[in-house]
Design an enzyme around this catalytic site. Structure first.
Site, mmCIF file in Angstrom:
data_model
loop_
_atom_site.group_PDB
_atom_site.id
_atom_site.type_symbol
_atom_site.label_atom_id
_atom_site.label_comp_id
_atom_site.label_asym_id
_atom_site.label_seq_id
_atom_site.Cartn_x
_atom_site.Cartn_y
_atom_site.Cartn_z
ATOM 1 N N ALA A 168 116.592 75.044 -2.779
ATOM 2 C CA ALA A 168 117.244 74.368 -1.344
ATOM 3 C C ALA A 168 118.465 73.615 -1.703
ATOM 4 O O ALA A 168 119.224 73.737 -0.799
ATOM 5 C CB ALA A 168 115.950 73.535 -1.068
ATOM 6 N N ASP A 169 118.553 72.942 -2.678
ATOM 7 C CA ASP A 169 119.851 71.954 -2.819
ATOM 8 C C ASP A 169 121.062 72.744 -2.866
ATOM 9 O O ASP A 169 121.823 72.719 -2.237
ATOM 10 C CB ASP A 169 119.460 71.289 -4.170
ATOM 11 C CG ASP A 169 118.589 69.833 -4.035
ATOM 12 O OD1 ASP A 169 118.355 69.736 -2.664
ATOM 13 O OD2 ASP A 169 118.366 69.078 -4.745
#
Length: 381
Positions: A168-169
């Site tokens: 996600a990052d």
């Protein structure tokens, strides 16, 4: 603006980015721009600066190469005034505070736009600037949990496993970098900047969506045609692992016919078509599990290397990655120059080749405040 070396990418060479972010998402977004030639000024607080320096110096070095470091205390009026003066001469501000924090310091989009109508503010947060989760704290695993990541099965049995990479990052960082560069181009054409609201949760959901949403029509997600018994990781007799992906019929037939004398169970041609293999995905998975367990990794490596198949040994250490012949031939891992205080480091270069004369491993991550005097002198000059 600082002079960018001639061996850098030319595309972003005239863009200045003020990086107020911390840790992985903002750092990765801005290092992508720095690798492509942008002048990225990392704005750090007094004291220790970005706590990524202390938590993981190796990751910090990779996320902050090709940048300059400026120490400003944004809690003080003088620090905020200096930042706004820099905004006047910049194209982008990237920040990763919780929603409302930057505005609470008197540095929200309205204040930045007053200093420079063309400024692009890229705000990276867990859940976005609005909505019921906006103020909620979170990290990569939380964003993945709510994104649909665990709703997409990858094998016929068992729950979806978490991967070590911060998906996600990194997804959010890539969307941030991409949209920021597009917004700068638009701002130069129109004279008007933008406030970009990048949600790490939504970035992960955007990656999962094309695979997760079709599963609404299925009682069992494992019934997805993308879950197959012959596209998985299998363990060899000595505990090694092989990734096999014979999705297309031609690859399955090559694998089966080449090995059926050694493994008679593969002599059956009933599953030579994709549809039949998909319907029998659990049986196919069990068959391959049994077959691979009968020989060691070295045997499988020698045997499969002679066939035109989509397969690979599973690398489970950085050492295996570094000694891979293809990675070495492509120069994917290079050496970042060291600074006066730190040693050279091996890092993965920007993963797009653009001629032999372009190098993304140009300058080491800056020491805390290393370029403060230089930047402030240019501001006053």
């Amino acid at each position: 603006m600082t002079e960018i070396p001639a061996d850098s990418w030319p595309g972003l060479r005239d863009i200045r980015v003020l990086d107020l972010s911390r840790l992985l998402p903002g750092g990765f977004a801005t290092v992508l721009m720095a690798d492509l030639g942008a002048d990225v000024i990392k704005v750090e607080s007094p004291g220790d600066g970005d706590y990524g320096r202390l938590v993981d110096p190796e990751a910090f070095a990779a996320l902050n190469r090709n940048k300059r470091s400026l120490v400003l205390d944004l809690r003080e009026d003088e620090g905020r005034r200096t930042l706004l003066r820099l905004v006047e001469r910049s194209d982008v501000v990237v920040e990763s505070y919780r929603p409302g924090v930057l505005a609470g310091m008197g540095l929200g989009y309205e204040q930045l736009r007053a200093a420079n109508p063309r400024i692009v503010l890229c705000s990276i947060s867990g859940f976005g600037q609005t909505g019921p989760y906006a103020s909620r704290p979170g990290h990569d695993l939380n964003f993945l949990a709510l994104s649909g990541f665990f709703a997409v099965p990858h094998r016929t049995e068992g729950s979806v496993d978490r991967v070590g990479v911060r998906v996600a990052d990194l997804a959010g960082a890539m969307y941030a970098a991409y949209t920021t560069v597009v917004a700068v181009s638009a701002a130069r054409a129109t004279g008007t900047g933008r406030h970009l609201d990048v949600s790490l949760h939504e970035a992960a959901a955007a990656w999962c969506g094309p695979l997760a949403l079709p599963l609404l029509q299925r009682a069992d997600p494992v019934d997805s045609p993308l879950v197959t018994g012959d596209n998985d990781v299998f363990t060899t007799a000595d505990g090694g692992r092989i990734a096999l992906a014979t999705f297309e019929d031609k690859f399955w037939r090559t694998f089966r016919t080449a090995l059926c004398e050694e493994f008679p169970a593969l002599a059956d041609d009933a599953y030579d078509r994709r549809a039949e293999r998909t319907r029998a995905k659990k049986k196919i998975g069990a068959l391959l599990t049994e077959v691979f367990a009968q020989r060691d990794l070295a045997w499988w490596t020698a045997t499969l290397s002679a066939l035109d198949l989509p397969w690979a040994p599973v690398y489970e250490s950085a050492g295996e990655l570094l000694t891979d012949a293809h990675i070495r031939a492509r120069g994917l891992v290079g050496t970042l120059p060291g600074s006066a205080a730190e040693r050279p480091r091996r890092q993965v270069r920007f993963p797009v080749l653009c001629g032999d004369d372009v190098d993304s491993l140009r300058r080491p991550a800056p020491a805390h405040g290393e370029h403060t005097a230089e930047i402030l002198a240019a501001l006053d000059g």
